[in-house]
Write a protein that holds these residues in place. Sequence first.
Motif, PDB file in Angstrom:
ATOM      1  N   LEU A 429       5.811   8.772  21.347  1.00  0.00           N
ATOM      2  CA  LEU A 429       6.550   7.573  20.935  1.00  0.00           C
ATOM      3  C   LEU A 429       7.101   7.731  19.522  1.00  0.00           C
ATOM      4  CD1 LEU A 429       4.191   4.808  22.376  1.00  0.00           C
ATOM      5  CD2 LEU A 429       6.449   5.455  23.232  1.00  0.00           C
ATOM      6  N   LEU A 430       6.325   8.344  18.646  1.00  0.00           N
ATOM      7  CA  LEU A 430       6.807   8.556  17.281  1.00  0.00           C
ATOM      8  C   LEU A 430       7.964   9.549  17.255  1.00  0.00           C
ATOM      9  CD1 LEU A 430       3.381   8.766  15.402  1.00  0.00           C
ATOM     10  CD2 LEU A 430       5.012   6.877  15.333  1.00  0.00           C
ATOM     11  N   LEU A 431       7.814  10.651  17.967  1.00  0.00           N
ATOM     12  CA  LEU A 431       8.874  11.655  17.969  1.00  0.00           C
ATOM     13  C   LEU A 431      10.123  11.156  18.677  1.00  0.00           C
ATOM     14  CD1 LEU A 431       6.799  14.878  18.689  1.00  0.00           C
ATOM     15  CD2 LEU A 431       7.972  14.290  16.570  1.00  0.00           C
ATOM     16  N   VAL A 435      10.215  10.179  14.100  1.00  0.00           N
ATOM     17  CA  VAL A 435       9.260   9.968  13.015  1.00  0.00           C
ATOM     18  C   VAL A 435       8.398  11.221  12.911  1.00  0.00           C
ATOM     19  CG1 VAL A 435       7.324   8.583  12.182  1.00  0.00           C
ATOM     20  CG2 VAL A 435       9.248   7.483  13.343  1.00  0.00           C
ATOM     21  N   SER A 436       8.263  11.745  11.728  1.00  0.00           N
ATOM     22  CA  SER A 436       7.506  12.973  11.536  1.00  0.00           C
ATOM     23  C   SER A 436       6.030  12.751  11.859  1.00  0.00           C
ATOM     24  CB  SER A 436       7.653  13.465  10.093  1.00  0.00           C
ATOM     25  OG  SER A 436       6.824  14.583   9.860  1.00  0.00           O
ATOM     26  N   VAL A 437       5.456  13.697  12.599  1.00  0.00           N
ATOM     27  CA  VAL A 437       4.026  13.653  12.928  1.00  0.00           C
ATOM     28  C   VAL A 437       3.271  14.724  12.148  1.00  0.00           C
ATOM     29  CG1 VAL A 437       4.402  12.677  15.212  1.00  0.00           C
ATOM     30  CG2 VAL A 437       4.412  15.160  14.926  1.00  0.00           C
ATOM     31  N   ARG A 438       3.840  15.145  11.038  1.00  0.00           N
ATOM     32  CA  ARG A 438       3.191  16.189  10.251  1.00  0.00           C
ATOM     33  C   ARG A 438       1.879  15.705   9.651  1.00  0.00           C
ATOM     34  NH1 ARG A 438       6.012  19.592   5.274  1.00  0.00           N
ATOM     35  NH2 ARG A 438       4.229  20.980   4.882  1.00  0.00           N
ATOM     36  N   ASN A 439       1.813  14.408   9.310  1.00  0.00           N
ATOM     37  CA  ASN A 439       0.574  13.851   8.748  1.00  0.00           C
ATOM     38  C   ASN A 439      -0.386  13.562   9.901  1.00  0.00           C
ATOM     39  OD1 ASN A 439      -1.368  12.731   7.132  1.00  0.00           O
ATOM     40  ND2 ASN A 439       0.029  11.329   6.087  1.00  0.00           N
ATOM     41  N   LEU A 440      -0.880  14.624  10.510  1.00  0.00           N
ATOM     42  CA  LEU A 440      -1.657  14.490  11.737  1.00  0.00           C
ATOM     43  C   LEU A 440      -2.981  13.781  11.503  1.00  0.00           C
ATOM     44  CD1 LEU A 440      -1.678  15.184  14.737  1.00  0.00           C
ATOM     45  CD2 LEU A 440      -2.716  17.379  14.167  1.00  0.00           C
ATOM     46  N   SER A 441      -3.623  14.049  10.396  1.00  0.00           N
ATOM     47  CA  SER A 441      -4.920  13.411  10.144  1.00  0.00           C
ATOM     48  C   SER A 441      -4.779  11.899  10.017  1.00  0.00           C
ATOM     49  CB  SER A 441      -5.540  13.999   8.872  1.00  0.00           C
ATOM     50  OG  SER A 441      -4.669  13.825   7.765  1.00  0.00           O
ATOM     51  N   LEU A 442      -3.721  11.435   9.343  1.00  0.00           N
ATOM     52  CA  LEU A 442      -3.519   9.990   9.205  1.00  0.00           C
ATOM     53  C   LEU A 442      -3.196   9.359  10.558  1.00  0.00           C
ATOM     54  CD1 LEU A 442      -3.304   7.508   7.423  1.00  0.00           C
ATOM     55  CD2 LEU A 442      -0.923   8.112   6.953  1.00  0.00           C
ATOM     56  N   ILE A 443      -2.432  10.054  11.379  1.00  0.00           N
ATOM     57  CA  ILE A 443      -2.100   9.527  12.707  1.00  0.00           C
ATOM     58  C   ILE A 443      -3.360   9.386  13.552  1.00  0.00           C
ATOM     59  CG2 ILE A 443      -0.876  10.059  14.846  1.00  0.00           C
ATOM     60  CD1 ILE A 443       1.301  11.353  13.157  1.00  0.00           C
ATOM     61  N   ILE A 444      -4.218  10.387  13.512  1.00  0.00           N
ATOM     62  CA  ILE A 444      -5.457  10.322  14.300  1.00  0.00           C
ATOM     63  C   ILE A 444      -6.352   9.201  13.789  1.00  0.00           C
ATOM     64  CG2 ILE A 444      -7.545  11.596  14.900  1.00  0.00           C
ATOM     65  CD1 ILE A 444      -5.894  14.146  14.857  1.00  0.00           C
ATOM     66  N   GLU A 445      -6.443   9.040  12.481  1.00  0.00           N
ATOM     67  CA  GLU A 445      -7.244   7.948  11.923  1.00  0.00           C
ATOM     68  C   GLU A 445      -6.692   6.590  12.350  1.00  0.00           C
ATOM     69  OE1 GLU A 445      -7.520   8.253   7.746  1.00  0.00           O
ATOM     70  OE2 GLU A 445      -8.741  10.079   7.750  1.00  0.00           O
ATOM     71  N   ALA A 446      -5.370   6.431  12.299  1.00  0.00           N
ATOM     72  CA  ALA A 446      -4.767   5.153  12.676  1.00  0.00           C
ATOM     73  C   ALA A 446      -4.991   4.850  14.156  1.00  0.00           C
ATOM     74  CB  ALA A 446      -3.272   5.180  12.356  1.00  0.00           C
ATOM     75  N   ILE A 447      -4.926   5.862  15.000  1.00  0.00           N
ATOM     76  CA  ILE A 447      -5.184   5.636  16.430  1.00  0.00           C
ATOM     77  C   ILE A 447      -6.633   5.215  16.639  1.00  0.00           C
ATOM     78  CG2 ILE A 447      -5.294   6.759  18.684  1.00  0.00           C
ATOM     79  CD1 ILE A 447      -2.967   8.504  17.838  1.00  0.00           C
ATOM     80  N   ALA A 448      -7.549   5.862  15.919  1.00  0.00           N
ATOM     81  CA  ALA A 448      -8.960   5.487  16.041  1.00  0.00           C
ATOM     82  C   ALA A 448      -9.193   4.052  15.576  1.00  0.00           C
ATOM     83  CB  ALA A 448      -9.822   6.458  15.237  1.00  0.00           C
ATOM     84  N   GLU A 449      -8.447   3.593  14.573  1.00  0.00           N
ATOM     85  CA  GLU A 449      -8.577   2.212  14.110  1.00  0.00           C
ATOM     86  C   GLU A 449      -8.034   1.217  15.130  1.00  0.00           C
ATOM     87  OE1 GLU A 449      -7.882   3.369   9.388  1.00  0.00           O
ATOM     88  OE2 GLU A 449      -6.392   2.227  10.526  1.00  0.00           O
ATOM     89  N   CYS A 461       0.960   2.552  18.683  1.00  0.00           N
ATOM     90  CA  CYS A 461       2.008   3.244  17.931  1.00  0.00           C
ATOM     91  C   CYS A 461       2.550   2.365  16.806  1.00  0.00           C
ATOM     92  CB  CYS A 461       3.125   3.667  18.880  1.00  0.00           C
ATOM     93  SG  CYS A 461       4.486   4.538  18.080  1.00  0.00           S
ATOM     94  N   GLU A 462       2.673   1.059  17.054  1.00  0.00           N
ATOM     95  CA  GLU A 462       3.140   0.163  15.997  1.00  0.00           C
ATOM     96  C   GLU A 462       2.157   0.142  14.831  1.00  0.00           C
ATOM     97  OE1 GLU A 462       6.091  -1.238  15.858  1.00  0.00           O
ATOM     98  OE2 GLU A 462       6.503  -0.175  17.723  1.00  0.00           O
ATOM     99  N   HIS A 463       0.870   0.176  15.135  1.00  0.00           N
ATOM    100  CA  HIS A 463      -0.124   0.234  14.061  1.00  0.00           C
ATOM    101  C   HIS A 463      -0.014   1.556  13.295  1.00  0.00           C
ATOM    102  CE1 HIS A 463      -3.908  -0.433  11.947  1.00  0.00           C
ATOM    103  NE2 HIS A 463      -4.261   0.802  12.289  1.00  0.00           N
ATOM    104  N   VAL A 464       0.218   2.629  14.016  1.00  0.00           N
ATOM    105  CA  VAL A 464       0.376   3.927  13.350  1.00  0.00           C
ATOM    106  C   VAL A 464       1.603   3.908  12.441  1.00  0.00           C
ATOM    107  CG1 VAL A 464       0.788   6.385  13.729  1.00  0.00           C
ATOM    108  CG2 VAL A 464      -0.821   5.161  15.192  1.00  0.00           C
ATOM    109  N   ARG A 465       2.678   3.288  12.894  1.00  0.00           N
ATOM    110  CA  ARG A 465       3.885   3.197  12.064  1.00  0.00           C
ATOM    111  C   ARG A 465       3.604   2.421  10.779  1.00  0.00           C
ATOM    112  NH1 ARG A 465       9.089   4.125  13.938  1.00  0.00           N
ATOM    113  NH2 ARG A 465       9.755   2.533  12.458  1.00  0.00           N
ATOM    114  N   GLN A 466       2.786   1.388  10.876  1.00  0.00           N
ATOM    115  CA  GLN A 466       2.445   0.644   9.662  1.00  0.00           C
ATOM    116  C   GLN A 466       1.670   1.524   8.683  1.00  0.00           C
ATOM    117  OE1 GLN A 466       0.456  -2.999  10.733  1.00  0.00           O
ATOM    118  NE2 GLN A 466       2.083  -3.625  12.141  1.00  0.00           N
TER     119      GLN A 466
END
Length: 560
Positions: A429-431, A435-449, A461-466
């Motif tokens: 959804l991001l790609l 939207v760059s998914v290079r910050n993989l650790s932050l994306i994984i943390e946001a999904i876990a939240e 995905c909306e939460h990850v975008r925030q």
Amino acid sequence: SVFLGLVVFGVLLIVNFVVITKGAARMAEVGARFALDGMPGKQLAIDSDMSAGAIDHAEAKRRREVEQAETTFFGSLDGASKFVKGDAVAGLLITLLNIVMGLIIGTVVHGMPVSQAFETYAILTVGDGLVSQIPAVIISIASALLLSRGGATGSTDLALFSQLGGYPPALATVAVLMALFALVPGLPFLPFVAGAAALGGTAYWVKRRNVSQKESENVDATPSETAPKSTSLGDMLDLDDIHVEFAPDLVAMVRDPATGLDARIANMRAHIAGSFGLILPEIRLTDDPSLPAGSYVMKVQGVTQATERLYPDRVLIILAEGVDDLPPGEDVDEPVYGAPARWISPADQEVAALNGHTVVTPTEVLATHLLEVMKRNFARLLTHKSLRRLLDEFTNLSDETRAEANRRFLDEMIPEKVPVDLLLAVMRLLLEERVSVRNLSLIIEAIAEARPVYAAPEAICEHVRQRLGFQLVSELQREDGTLPLIQLAPGWESLFVNYQTSSDRGQADVALPPEDFNRLANSVAAKIARARESGSYPAIITTSPLRRFLRTVLAATGIA
């Protein structure tokens, strides 16, 4: 001479006991130990192959019998080496016993002087020792050859002759050395010459035989090489993630080592990995004689995404506005963005550049088009296989400390807190919105939240975008730090509330009537077009639940 016999006997004894027998015993011991230690693993491998269906019960039984026979063989050789070693020791002890008892019998029983008794019985003892020691040396050499034949299959004699006969230069070298020894004064001439002739003839014959075998193999292989290869069903079903087909007249341009597409693909990979965090799959380049001259086709996962035509002997100019003096050529639309363009002769490119037109080579047009096609298909190119490679590269760092930290992070998060399929869906959804998914650790943390709160990947995905908001804003900021924005009128917000719906998974959506949808799309497109005329690329402000709906509107207008 007694002393000469003792010297010969001692040399044979030392060579047999210290060199041959001791080495053979050690090889037998190590071989037996390795065979016994490796037997459980081999049995487990046989059971695994049988469980997987790779072999049947009969084949498994045969393999077990082979393993058992091999283990028994090495164990028997270990015991046999002890007999060989004992034979060498016994020969030494028997020789000493014969000398001592001969002296006693000669002096006591026969009344001989000590010197005469020693000479008589020592000669007999040494002769008997030589007669018994030579067979012992032969047995030791035979056992050592049997143990040291390595992983060769078959009987030892065949393995020995095949190894010696497989290297004619080695036989020729020994033949030359024996011929040189024959010329040394004091050494027997005929035996060395005969040995040199035999080895030299054998080396010549083996070499001729190997050459004839290679020639016959080449002759036999010629029909199979010229015969067409049969295509398997797997080859027919296999699809390339990215496949570019060219007409034959474009092959030279594409394959040019300096400026061709091959040289630019590496830069594309680095650019996409650094800017978007995506590792591109393999890009396959092939020629297709059925394509018209100058044409190329770009496919993603077997589906055609673009078809255009190039002129390899011309250059493309992007026409500047307000310039009427144009060099002669063929007017076309630029393949990537659809801007007015013209193919002209390379001789006119300097004049066109001075008039303000942008000059682009055919290879640059092709590379830019391929890059844009890949950007439009980022979500499709992110598969389970590419995601797995991305996670592997996440832990493949030159800094071992950071690599270990990333490895522990993934072990903690995936798949317990963040399932792989959910991570794949969110990253797609991001790609899809680039939207760059290079910050993989932050994306994984946001999904876990967000996972305990939201069920739909779109909401997560909306939460990850925030969480990635700072990254998104930095990409839109102008040099002075300001951010160009477009805000919807309050009437639109009220209209969205009136027509707001919820999906089965609780995701908010808006179902506008067709006339309102078209009016909104045209209004937004007009605003963005006016902003771009002034050199701005604005962002639209809206609430998080309505953002995806507005993106649908932009996609309908061809903006997103």
